[in-house]
Scaffold this motif. Structure first.
Motif, PDB file in Angstrom:
ATOM      1  N   ALA A 133       7.197  -4.876 -49.630  1.00  0.00           N
ATOM      2  CA  ALA A 133       6.130  -4.016 -50.121  1.00  0.00           C
ATOM      3  C   ALA A 133       6.473  -3.346 -51.445  1.00  0.00           C
ATOM      4  O   ALA A 133       5.597  -3.134 -52.292  1.00  0.00           O
ATOM      5  N   THR A 134       7.758  -3.005 -51.638  1.00  0.00           N
ATOM      6  CA  THR A 134       8.141  -2.199 -52.801  1.00  0.00           C
ATOM      7  C   THR A 134       8.957  -2.955 -53.839  1.00  0.00           C
ATOM      8  O   THR A 134       9.009  -2.542 -55.008  1.00  0.00           O
ATOM      9  N   GLY A 135       9.621  -4.017 -53.408  1.00  0.00           N
ATOM     10  CA  GLY A 135      10.533  -4.714 -54.309  1.00  0.00           C
ATOM     11  C   GLY A 135      11.832  -3.988 -54.545  1.00  0.00           C
ATOM     12  O   GLY A 135      12.674  -4.424 -55.341  1.00  0.00           O
ATOM     13  N   GLU A 136      12.038  -2.870 -53.853  1.00  0.00           N
ATOM     14  CA  GLU A 136      13.250  -2.072 -54.020  1.00  0.00           C
ATOM     15  C   GLU A 136      14.323  -2.542 -53.028  1.00  0.00           C
ATOM     16  O   GLU A 136      14.056  -2.671 -51.839  1.00  0.00           O
ATOM     17  N   VAL A 137      15.524  -2.770 -53.541  1.00  0.00           N
ATOM     18  CA  VAL A 137      16.619  -3.196 -52.683  1.00  0.00           C
ATOM     19  C   VAL A 137      17.117  -1.988 -51.887  1.00  0.00           C
ATOM     20  O   VAL A 137      17.530  -0.987 -52.477  1.00  0.00           O
ATOM     21  N   PRO A 138      17.084  -2.038 -50.560  1.00  0.00           N
ATOM     22  CA  PRO A 138      17.511  -0.874 -49.774  1.00  0.00           C
ATOM     23  C   PRO A 138      19.003  -0.618 -49.906  1.00  0.00           C
ATOM     24  O   PRO A 138      19.795  -1.553 -50.096  1.00  0.00           O
ATOM     25  N   GLN A 139      19.367   0.643 -49.809  1.00  0.00           N
ATOM     26  CA  GLN A 139      20.759   1.059 -49.929  1.00  0.00           C
ATOM     27  C   GLN A 139      21.280   1.550 -48.582  1.00  0.00           C
ATOM     28  O   GLN A 139      20.512   1.926 -47.692  1.00  0.00           O
ATOM     29  N   ARG A 140      22.588   1.552 -48.432  1.00  0.00           N
ATOM     30  CA  ARG A 140      23.202   2.021 -47.199  1.00  0.00           C
ATOM     31  C   ARG A 140      22.896   3.503 -46.984  1.00  0.00           C
ATOM     32  O   ARG A 140      22.927   4.298 -47.923  1.00  0.00           O
ATOM     33  N   LEU A 141      22.612   3.861 -45.736  1.00  0.00           N
ATOM     34  CA  LEU A 141      22.259   5.235 -45.390  1.00  0.00           C
ATOM     35  C   LEU A 141      23.186   5.832 -44.338  1.00  0.00           C
ATOM     36  O   LEU A 141      22.847   6.842 -43.727  1.00  0.00           O
ATOM     37  N   GLY A 142      24.326   5.216 -44.124  1.00  0.00           N
ATOM     38  CA  GLY A 142      25.194   5.714 -43.063  1.00  0.00           C
ATOM     39  C   GLY A 142      24.504   5.546 -41.728  1.00  0.00           C
ATOM     40  O   GLY A 142      24.048   4.464 -41.376  1.00  0.00           O
ATOM     41  N   SER A 143      24.372   6.631 -40.971  1.00  0.00           N
ATOM     42  CA  SER A 143      23.662   6.576 -39.695  1.00  0.00           C
ATOM     43  C   SER A 143      22.178   6.875 -39.856  1.00  0.00           C
ATOM     44  O   SER A 143      21.444   6.906 -38.873  1.00  0.00           O
ATOM     45  N   GLY A 144      21.729   7.090 -41.088  1.00  0.00           N
ATOM     46  CA  GLY A 144      20.349   7.470 -41.320  1.00  0.00           C
ATOM     47  C   GLY A 144      19.367   6.330 -41.133  1.00  0.00           C
ATOM     48  O   GLY A 144      19.719   5.151 -41.167  1.00  0.00           O
ATOM     49  N   HIS A 145      18.099   6.705 -40.962  1.00  0.00           N
ATOM     50  CA  HIS A 145      16.998   5.769 -40.783  1.00  0.00           C
ATOM     51  C   HIS A 145      16.234   5.671 -42.096  1.00  0.00           C
ATOM     52  O   HIS A 145      15.983   6.689 -42.741  1.00  0.00           O
ATOM     53  N   PRO A 146      15.829   4.474 -42.519  1.00  0.00           N
ATOM     54  CA  PRO A 146      15.148   4.370 -43.808  1.00  0.00           C
ATOM     55  C   PRO A 146      13.764   4.991 -43.824  1.00  0.00           C
ATOM     56  O   PRO A 146      13.260   5.350 -44.894  1.00  0.00           O
ATOM     57  N   ASN A 147      13.140   5.161 -42.647  1.00  0.00           N
ATOM     58  CA  ASN A 147      11.746   5.604 -42.603  1.00  0.00           C
ATOM     59  C   ASN A 147      11.509   6.890 -41.823  1.00  0.00           C
ATOM     60  O   ASN A 147      10.358   7.322 -41.707  1.00  0.00           O
ATOM     61  N   LEU A 148      12.582   7.472 -41.273  1.00  0.00           N
ATOM     62  CA  LEU A 148      12.436   8.706 -40.490  1.00  0.00           C
ATOM     63  C   LEU A 148      13.528   9.699 -40.870  1.00  0.00           C
ATOM     64  O   LEU A 148      14.687   9.320 -41.047  1.00  0.00           O
ATOM     65  N   VAL A 149      13.151  10.977 -40.988  1.00  0.00           N
ATOM     66  CA  VAL A 149      14.098  12.077 -41.232  1.00  0.00           C
ATOM     67  C   VAL A 149      13.557  13.308 -40.506  1.00  0.00           C
ATOM     68  O   VAL A 149      12.367  13.602 -40.620  1.00  0.00           O
ATOM     69  N   PRO A 150      14.459  14.009 -39.761  1.00  0.00           N
ATOM     70  CA  PRO A 150      15.877  13.737 -39.487  1.00  0.00           C
ATOM     71  C   PRO A 150      16.032  12.739 -38.342  1.00  0.00           C
ATOM     72  O   PRO A 150      15.407  12.881 -37.297  1.00  0.00           O
ATOM     73  N   TYR A 151      16.874  11.765 -38.562  1.00  0.00           N
ATOM     74  CA  TYR A 151      17.072  10.694 -37.586  1.00  0.00           C
ATOM     75  C   TYR A 151      18.431  10.070 -37.893  1.00  0.00           C
ATOM     76  O   TYR A 151      18.524   9.007 -38.477  1.00  0.00           O
TER      77      TYR A 151
END
Length: 401
Positions: free
Chosen positions: A224-242
């Motif tokens: 959808a975005t063309g953006e290469v996702p980056q590492r988030l540790g234990s984080g969720h790419p679409n939810l915060v705090p998660y």
């Protein structure tokens, strides 16, 4: 347990599977099928057998715990499949089989000898599953690969790890295990179709494509975005705090999946300023302000212990959990209650613990019938079933020198 209950927990009883695979992906497929009641015969070379038998320490008896993890409820038959006699014996075995699982190296003689295109001429009822590293087509199709290679090539390592740290592999062998799970689904669906048509078929899956299938939201976000996702540790790419958060004595996880839970969290940790911040009132805003929000939460959560926050937040309905080690998991009342851990009697070690099949049939979990076999443990038994005499059995199963 009644006969009816036993049958319900063994839906593949009466099916025979010939396991020509090794390492993890293929053996995990066949163990799953054996857990569901199939008679699985694991064919191994007389000289050493499956390489994972030596993937240790630790060992229990003659074999590594790695091998023991993926081979219960099977019978072990040693055959040299490069020899005409070994191939003939394998064909006798396959003639009465429903499924063959193999992960022969692309382009190898064994792949050619036992390819579905050859087997189906004589055994049209046969379902054959081939598992590879990268699939049947494309520039990488002939590349061999272990789990870590597949995790790197298929993107999992680019998504795993802390943002400012190096890429890391997942704690589980997700390349192998994802291929195993999709392969199992494929075999079961092919057997359903065969019940309608009487014909088997050739199935393929790979460590690479199975991981792509598990990218799920990572992939759709990229499309959808063309953006290469980056590492988030234990984080969720679409939810915060998660993600995991620091307490005064360790870490624990909070999983806020909607705005109502966000408000509840703010109330429990006594941060009305966060609850009233319009920028953070929606998940979209919280994702946008991820770094700032997590800094604020970390400052507050470090004032209490893991036990304090888990007890308090859970009482208020906020999804939360301590990060447990395997010692805590396998000693826990919940693990005991669901009955997924059992013991089987190993022929040289005695009782060994195993994690069972994670599906219940009408409330009944499939039985762990037998321990992972020692190398060639069932040679005589299986070969006699195929009509071989003592001398033939000795010739077939002896290592070459």
């Amino acid at each position: 347990m009644s006969c009816a209950e036993s049958a319900n927990a063994s839906p593949l009883q009466g099916f025979r599977v010939v396991d020509l695979s090794k390492i993890l992906a293929g053996p995990y497929v066949t163990m799953s099928l054996s857990d569901m009641g199939a008679d699985v015969i694991k064919v191994e070379h007389p000289d050493g057998g499956d390489p994972t038998r030596q993937w240790g320490p630790p060992f229990q008896g003659p074999d590594s715990t790695y091998y023991l993890a993926a081979n219960r409820n099977k019978r072990s038959l040693t055959l040299d499949l490069t020899s005409p006699a070994g191939q003939k014996a394998a064909h006798r075995l396959i003639a009465d089989a429903d499924v063959v699982v193999e992960n022969f190296r692309p382009g190898s003689t064994l792949q050619e000898k036992f390819h579905y295109s050859e087997l189906s001429k004589t055994y049209p009822h046969l379902v054959v599953l081939h598992i590879s590293a990268f699939g049947e087509t494309g520039p990488l199709q002939d590349e061999p690969g272990y789990d870590m290679v597949a995790q790197a090539a298929a993107g999992l390592m680019s998504l795993t790890g802390e943002p400012d740290g190096p890429p890391v592999k997942s704690g589980y062998a997700m390349g192998d295990l994802s291929a195993a799970l999709f392969g199992t689904v494929g075999v079961l669906s092919a057997l359903v179709e065969r019940a309608k048509t009487g014909l088997g078929q050739y199935l393929t899956t790979s460590l690479y494509e199975s991981q792509l299938a598990l990218h799920i939201n990572w992939a759709t976000s990229y499309f959808a975005t063309g953006e290469v996702p980056q590492r988030l540790g234990s984080g969720h790419p679409n939810l915060v705090p998660y993600q995991a958060y620091p307490a005064s004595d360790g870490h624990f996880v909070i999983a806020v999946g909607n705005d109502a839970l966000w408000q509840r969290l703010c109330s429990v940790i006594e941060r009305p300023d966060l609850a009233d911040d319009a920028r953070l009132s929606t998940n979209e805003g919280r994702v946008e302000h991820r770094a700032e929000l997590n800094t604020e939460l970390g400052t507050t959560l470090r004032t209490g212990t893991v036990q304090h926050w888990c007890t308090t937040l859970k009482a208020s309905g906020v999804p939360v959990s301590p990060i447990r080690g395997l010692d805590e998991i396998y000693d826990s009342a919940h693990t005991e209650a669901i009955g997924i851990v059992d013991k089987v009697d190993h022929p040289t070690v005695g009782p060994i613990h195993q994690v069972g099949f994670p599906v219940n049939y009408r409330g009944q979990r499939p039985t762990m019938r037998t321990a992972p076999p020692t190398l060639g443990q069932h040679n005589e038994e299986v070969l006699r079933e195929l009509g071989y005499d003592d001398d033939s059995i000795q010739q077939l199963t002896s290592p070459r020198h």
